[in-house]
Design a protein around this motif. Structure first.
Motif, short mmCIF file in Angstrom:
data_model
loop_
_atom_site.label_atom_id
_atom_site.label_comp_id
_atom_site.label_asym_id
_atom_site.label_seq_id
_atom_site.Cartn_x
_atom_site.Cartn_y
_atom_site.Cartn_z
N THR A 192 3.35 6.49 -2.67
CA THR A 192 3.02 7.50 -1.65
C THR A 192 1.66 8.11 -1.95
O THR A 192 1.19 8.12 -3.10
CB THR A 192 4.07 8.63 -1.62
OG1 THR A 192 4.12 9.25 -2.91
CG2 THR A 192 5.44 8.10 -1.24
N ASN A 193 1.02 8.61 -0.90
CA ASN A 193 -0.24 9.33 -1.00
C ASN A 193 -0.34 10.21 0.24
O ASN A 193 -0.17 9.72 1.35
CB ASN A 193 -1.42 8.35 -1.07
CG ASN A 193 -2.73 9.03 -1.36
OD1 ASN A 193 -3.07 10.06 -0.78
ND2 ASN A 193 -3.51 8.45 -2.25
N PRO A 194 -0.63 11.51 0.10
CA PRO A 194 -0.68 12.39 1.26
C PRO A 194 -1.90 12.21 2.16
O PRO A 194 -1.92 12.68 3.30
CB PRO A 194 -0.66 13.79 0.65
CG PRO A 194 -1.26 13.61 -0.71
CD PRO A 194 -0.82 12.25 -1.16
N LEU A 195 -2.91 11.49 1.69
CA LEU A 195 -4.15 11.33 2.46
C LEU A 195 -3.99 10.28 3.55
O LEU A 195 -3.52 9.17 3.29
CB LEU A 195 -5.29 10.91 1.51
CG LEU A 195 -6.68 10.79 2.12
CD1 LEU A 195 -7.18 12.15 2.57
CD2 LEU A 195 -7.63 10.18 1.09
N LYS A 196 -4.39 10.63 4.79
CA LYS A 196 -4.31 9.65 5.87
C LYS A 196 -5.43 8.64 5.74
O LYS A 196 -6.45 8.89 5.10
CB LYS A 196 -4.32 10.33 7.23
CG LYS A 196 -5.61 11.00 7.62
CD LYS A 196 -5.48 11.63 9.00
CE LYS A 196 -6.74 12.38 9.39
NZ LYS A 196 -6.60 12.99 10.70
N SER A 197 -5.24 7.49 6.39
CA SER A 197 -6.20 6.40 6.29
C SER A 197 -7.36 6.59 7.26
O SER A 197 -7.36 7.47 8.10
CB SER A 197 -5.51 5.07 6.60
OG SER A 197 -5.26 4.97 7.99
N ASN A 198 -8.33 5.69 7.13
CA ASN A 198 -9.43 5.61 8.09
C ASN A 198 -8.90 5.12 9.43
O ASN A 198 -7.81 4.55 9.51
CB ASN A 198 -10.50 4.63 7.59
CG ASN A 198 -11.15 5.10 6.31
OD1 ASN A 198 -11.47 6.27 6.15
ND2 ASN A 198 -11.32 4.18 5.38
N LYS A 199 -9.68 5.30 10.47
CA LYS A 199 -9.28 4.88 11.83
C LYS A 199 -10.42 4.09 12.48
O LYS A 199 -10.94 4.46 13.50
CB LYS A 199 -8.94 6.10 12.69
CG LYS A 199 -7.98 7.07 12.08
CD LYS A 199 -6.56 6.57 12.18
CE LYS A 199 -5.58 7.64 11.76
NZ LYS A 199 -4.70 7.24 10.71
N GLN A 200 -10.79 2.97 11.85
CA GLN A 200 -11.89 2.17 12.39
C GLN A 200 -11.42 0.90 13.09
O GLN A 200 -12.20 0.25 13.76
CB GLN A 200 -12.87 1.82 11.27
CG GLN A 200 -13.52 3.05 10.66
CD GLN A 200 -14.43 2.70 9.49
OE1 GLN A 200 -14.43 1.58 9.00
NE2 GLN A 200 -15.21 3.67 9.06
N GLY A 244 0.87 -1.17 0.00
CA GLY A 244 0.00 0.00 0.00
C GLY A 244 0.90 1.22 0.00
O GLY A 244 2.10 1.11 -0.31
N CYS A 245 0.36 2.35 0.38
CA CYS A 245 1.12 3.61 0.32
C CYS A 245 1.54 4.12 1.69
O CYS A 245 0.97 3.75 2.71
CB CYS A 245 0.27 4.68 -0.37
SG CYS A 245 0.05 4.39 -2.12
N ILE A 246 2.55 4.99 1.65
CA ILE A 246 2.98 5.73 2.83
C ILE A 246 2.86 7.22 2.54
O ILE A 246 2.64 7.62 1.38
CB ILE A 246 4.44 5.39 3.23
CG1 ILE A 246 5.43 5.89 2.18
CG2 ILE A 246 4.59 3.89 3.47
CD1 ILE A 246 6.86 5.94 2.66
N ARG A 247 3.01 8.04 3.56
CA ARG A 247 3.09 9.48 3.38
C ARG A 247 4.24 10.00 4.23
O ARG A 247 4.89 9.22 4.91
CB ARG A 247 1.77 10.17 3.73
CG ARG A 247 1.39 10.11 5.19
CD ARG A 247 0.00 10.68 5.36
NE ARG A 247 -0.21 11.16 6.71
CZ ARG A 247 -1.15 12.02 7.04
NH1 ARG A 247 -1.96 12.49 6.12
NH2 ARG A 247 -1.30 12.41 8.28
N ASP A 248 4.50 11.29 4.17
CA ASP A 248 5.64 11.88 4.88
C ASP A 248 6.94 11.23 4.43
O ASP A 248 7.86 11.02 5.22
CB ASP A 248 5.48 11.74 6.41
CG ASP A 248 4.18 12.30 6.94
OD1 ASP A 248 3.81 13.42 6.52
OD2 ASP A 248 3.55 11.64 7.77
N SER A 249 7.04 10.93 3.14
CA SER A 249 8.21 10.19 2.65
C SER A 249 9.51 10.96 2.83
O SER A 249 10.54 10.34 3.11
CB SER A 249 8.02 9.79 1.18
OG SER A 249 7.88 10.93 0.36
#
Length: 159
Positions: free
Chosen positions: A114-122, A94-99
């Motif tokens: 990479t993707n700047p969007l944070k994930s869900n938190k469920q 999958g992706c990371i951010r803050d690379s």
């Protein structure tokens, strides 16, 4: 100890699975190895954080994020947990951010992008289960070896 996957392949070819070259490398640590711990999640990183906070020192966290590129499953705050706890490395399907920040940290990370969007938190997902991606079968307790040439999976500790 410097890991050289090419040498491991030369010596133990029948004992290793070679992951497909779908990953990009991040972090200052360019080679790492360790016992595998797994989480399987989809666009939700609660279990990623939980695993980083609890797996043993020297371990490698393998995150099966289903190959999603829609959000990041790991950022600099979670990578810092891995550094502080002296984990060996992290592999994210999958992706990371803050690379840029992760590239300055003493950790080895492989991710598909990479993707700047944070994930869900469920908190949805599974822990410590066999996962399959990039052409390899990965089980908790297997060993992972990674460097600039790629990622190897073995049932046995080879080094």
């Amino acid at each position: 100890m410097s890991i050289q996957t090419a040498d491991i392949c030369d010596t133990h070819r029948e004992k290793v699975q070679v992951a497909e070259s779908v990953f990009k490398q991040f972090g200052k640590v360019k080679s790492f190895s360790g016992s595998i711990h797994t989480v399987k999640v989809y666009e939700d990183n609660v279990l990623v954080k939980k695993a980083l906070q609890s797996i043993p020192e020297g371990s490698v966290l393998v995150v099966d994020g289903g190959g999603s590129r829609k959000c990041a499953l790991l950022g600099d705050n979670l990578a810092d947990i891995a550094v502080t706890r002296k984990l060996s490395g992290i592999v994210v399907y999958g992706c990371i951010r803050d690379s840029a920040q992760i590239n300055e940290m003493d950790i080895g990370v492989f991710a598909i992008g990479t993707n700047p969007l944070k994930s869900n938190k469920q908190g949805k997902g599974q822990e410590n289960i066999p996962v399959q991606f990039a052409g390899v079968n990965i089980e908790p307790g297997f060993h992972l070896y990674a460097d600039e040439d790629g990622i190897l999976i073995s049932e046995d500790q080879l080094l």
